[in-house]
Design a protein around this motif. Structure first.
Motif, PDB file in Angstrom:
ATOM      1  N   LEU A  54      -5.478  13.703 -32.982  1.00 20.11           N
ATOM      2  CA  LEU A  54      -6.183  14.959 -33.421  1.00 20.11           C
ATOM      3  C   LEU A  54      -6.331  16.481 -32.454  1.00 20.11           C
ATOM      4  O   LEU A  54      -6.852  17.565 -33.360  1.00 20.11           O
ATOM      5  N   ALA A  77      -5.660   8.283 -35.807  1.00 17.52           N
ATOM      6  CA  ALA A  77      -7.112   9.228 -36.043  1.00 17.52           C
ATOM      7  C   ALA A  77      -7.318   9.073 -38.306  1.00 17.52           C
ATOM      8  O   ALA A  77      -6.543   8.778 -39.005  1.00 17.52           O
ATOM      9  N   VAL A  78      -8.663   8.216 -38.705  1.00 21.95           N
ATOM     10  CA  VAL A  78      -9.284   8.242 -39.785  1.00 21.95           C
ATOM     11  C   VAL A  78      -8.673   9.862 -40.186  1.00 21.95           C
ATOM     12  O   VAL A  78      -8.493  10.380 -41.059  1.00 21.95           O
ATOM     13  N   GLY A  79      -9.242  10.728 -39.254  1.00 24.96           N
ATOM     14  CA  GLY A  79      -9.642  12.373 -40.245  1.00 24.96           C
ATOM     15  C   GLY A  79      -8.419  13.360 -40.108  1.00 24.96           C
ATOM     16  O   GLY A  79      -7.273  12.676 -38.623  1.00 24.96           O
ATOM     17  N   LEU A 102     -12.386   1.976 -37.703  1.00 29.33           N
ATOM     18  CA  LEU A 102     -13.200   2.233 -36.870  1.00 29.33           C
ATOM     19  C   LEU A 102     -14.627   2.966 -37.042  1.00 29.33           C
ATOM     20  O   LEU A 102     -15.063   3.247 -36.599  1.00 29.33           O
ATOM     21  N   ARG A 238     -16.745  16.005 -37.939  1.00 29.07           N
ATOM     22  CA  ARG A 238     -16.032  17.549 -37.699  1.00 29.07           C
ATOM     23  C   ARG A 238     -16.600  18.231 -37.307  1.00 29.07           C
ATOM     24  O   ARG A 238     -17.518  18.809 -37.674  1.00 29.07           O
ATOM     25  N   HIS A 286     -16.898  13.544 -28.205  1.00 26.55           N
ATOM     26  CA  HIS A 286     -15.916  12.844 -29.154  1.00 26.55           C
ATOM     27  C   HIS A 286     -14.929  10.968 -29.011  1.00 26.55           C
ATOM     28  O   HIS A 286     -13.831  10.738 -29.201  1.00 26.55           O
ATOM     29  N   SER A 289     -15.442   6.575 -32.064  1.00 26.39           N
ATOM     30  CA  SER A 289     -14.658   5.684 -32.522  1.00 26.39           C
ATOM     31  C   SER A 289     -13.939   5.011 -31.126  1.00 26.39           C
ATOM     32  O   SER A 289     -13.479   3.935 -31.463  1.00 26.39           O
ATOM     33  N   ARG A 295     -10.346   1.476 -30.860  1.00 25.60           N
ATOM     34  CA  ARG A 295      -9.159   1.642 -30.772  1.00 25.60           C
ATOM     35  C   ARG A 295      -7.439   0.735 -30.673  1.00 25.60           C
ATOM     36  O   ARG A 295      -6.882   1.642 -30.934  1.00 25.60           O
ATOM     37  N   MET A 298      -6.834   0.869 -34.129  1.00 30.69           N
ATOM     38  CA  MET A 298      -6.267   2.123 -34.185  1.00 30.69           C
ATOM     39  C   MET A 298      -4.561   2.568 -33.828  1.00 30.69           C
ATOM     40  O   MET A 298      -3.915   2.877 -34.925  1.00 30.69           O
TER      41      MET A 298
HETATM   42  C1  DGY Z   1     -11.110   9.998 -36.280  1.00 33.91           C
HETATM   43  O1  DGY Z   1     -10.865   8.971 -36.839  1.00 33.91           O
HETATM   44  O2  DGY Z   1     -10.810  10.573 -37.403  1.00 33.91           O
HETATM   45  C2  DGY Z   1     -11.706  10.439 -34.983  1.00 33.91           C
HETATM   46  O3  DGY Z   1     -12.437  11.367 -34.970  1.00 33.91           O
HETATM   47  C3  DGY Z   1     -11.459   9.514 -33.822  1.00 33.91           C
HETATM   48  O4  DGY Z   1     -11.276   8.451 -33.871  1.00 33.91           O
END
Ligand code: DGY
Length: 325
Positions: A54, A77-79, A102, A238, A286, A289, A295, A298
């Motif tokens: 990210l 990341a998910v975002g 996460l 965010r 931050h 997660s 992790r 991910m």
């Molecule tokens: C996401 O995954 O978007 C988080 O902000 C970081 O894991």
């Protein structure tokens, strides 16, 4: 046969990195800090795939510098607000992200922030370390209880629902605002409300919304003013969802009780930011997660997305599946 060339913008857990190393010819960025823009543009030239974080802004310039052979962008990341998905879709590049894995780690951490800020855990810690603890005190560090209070969730996707499930165990009333997810979830006791009701009735407010032009500075001087004076506000989504200057003023003037942020605007927050002078403000770098298992998963999912894209297959998690139509 030669392996596909990829740029991986940071060391990620071996659960994913090993897969990528086996399948690809990898250029791995090994610094703790992200590559500079110039370095990013230099490294992406000629790659078939990109596994990024990210912290990297993946826009049309990056995609075009990489070249027309770029087959996939996989975000760890998910975002995915760091990626210009419209530009990727125009270029038929699938973009992968890492949802689900996460969810629980992030919901756990949001609860940790709510409870720490609401019960003044860090203030207490500092008080003891500074040698100020003289005796048990009836009025010492009074805070807010969870049971019977109202939790307002802004965003009722996977993480919002995981928050609601946790809140049921604390006997909280849960309300949520989510224009994209107004449906009830039969497993979760939570009531959909409009945004004004959420602001006015919540004792705890937790943000779980993606960053879009609609949610940028959703929490601002005006919306903070509508919250109750005992409100604890937390954000693990965010940073730019909150106007940080407005938050500083609201906390300084005790318009709300406390806030806990895992994300800031900008990141990292400057060490001389006025928010860091306030006792009713807690902050984390931050890490919502950052459980080992989240992790690892991910990394695995980001690797799977990358490899699927390189093979021309559908990604296990694709944010722009229309590229395949
Ligand atoms: C996401 O995954 O978007 C988080 O902000 C970081 O894991």
């Amino acid at each position: 046969m030669s392996k596909p060339k990829v740029f991986v913008t940071r060391i990620i857990p071996n659960k994913g990195l090993d897969l990528v190393m086996d399948f690809c010819d990898v250029d791995l960025w090994t610094n703790d800090l992200p590559p500079s823009r110039d370095e990013l543009l230099k490294r992406v030239k000629g790659v078939d795939g990109l596994l990024c974080l990210l912290t990297e802004n993946i826009d049309s310039e990056v995609m075009d510098t990489a070249g027309p052979q770029l087959k996939v962008v996989s975000n760890y990341a998910v975002g995915f607000d760091n990626i210009d998905v419209v530009a990727a879709t125009e270029r038929k590049i699938p973009v992968g992200n890492t949802p689900d894995v996460l969810t629980d780690a992030t919901a756990d951490f949001s609860f940790a922030l709510m409870m720490s800020a609401g019960r003044r855990v860090l203030e207490g810690d500092r008080y003891v370390r500074e040698g100020k603890w003289m005796t048990w005190g009836p009025m010492l560090f009074l805070g807010n209880e969870m049971r019977g209070s109202t939790l307002g969730l802004v965003g009722f996707g996977r993480i919002g629902k995981a928050m609601a499930r946790r809140a049921m165990g604390f006997d909280m009333r849960v309300i949520y605002y989510d224009p994209n997810e107004p449906r009830r979830d039969p497993d979760v006791k939570a009531v959909s409300v409009d945004f004004d009701t959420l602001l006015e009735e919540s004792d705890f407010i937790s943000l779980h919304t993606p960053l879009t032009s609609d949610t940028h500075h959703l929490i601002n001087a005006e919306t903070l003013n509508r919250m109750k004076p005992n409100t604890v506000l937390v954000n693990t989504s965010r940073g730019p969802v909150i106007d940080m200057d407005a938050l500083y003023e609201a906390l300084r003037d005790r318009k709300i009780f406390a806030a806990g942020l895992d994300v800031t605007e900008p990141e990292p927050i400057p060490v001389d930011h006025p928010l860091l002078t306030l006792d009713n403000f807690i902050i984390a770098p931050h890490i919502a997660s950052a459980s080992r298992s989240a992790r690892d998963k991910m990394a695995w999912l980001a690797a799977k997305n990358l490899i699927a894209g390189l093979e021309g297959n559908h990604l296990p998690n694709c944010v722009n599946p229309q590229v395949h139509r």
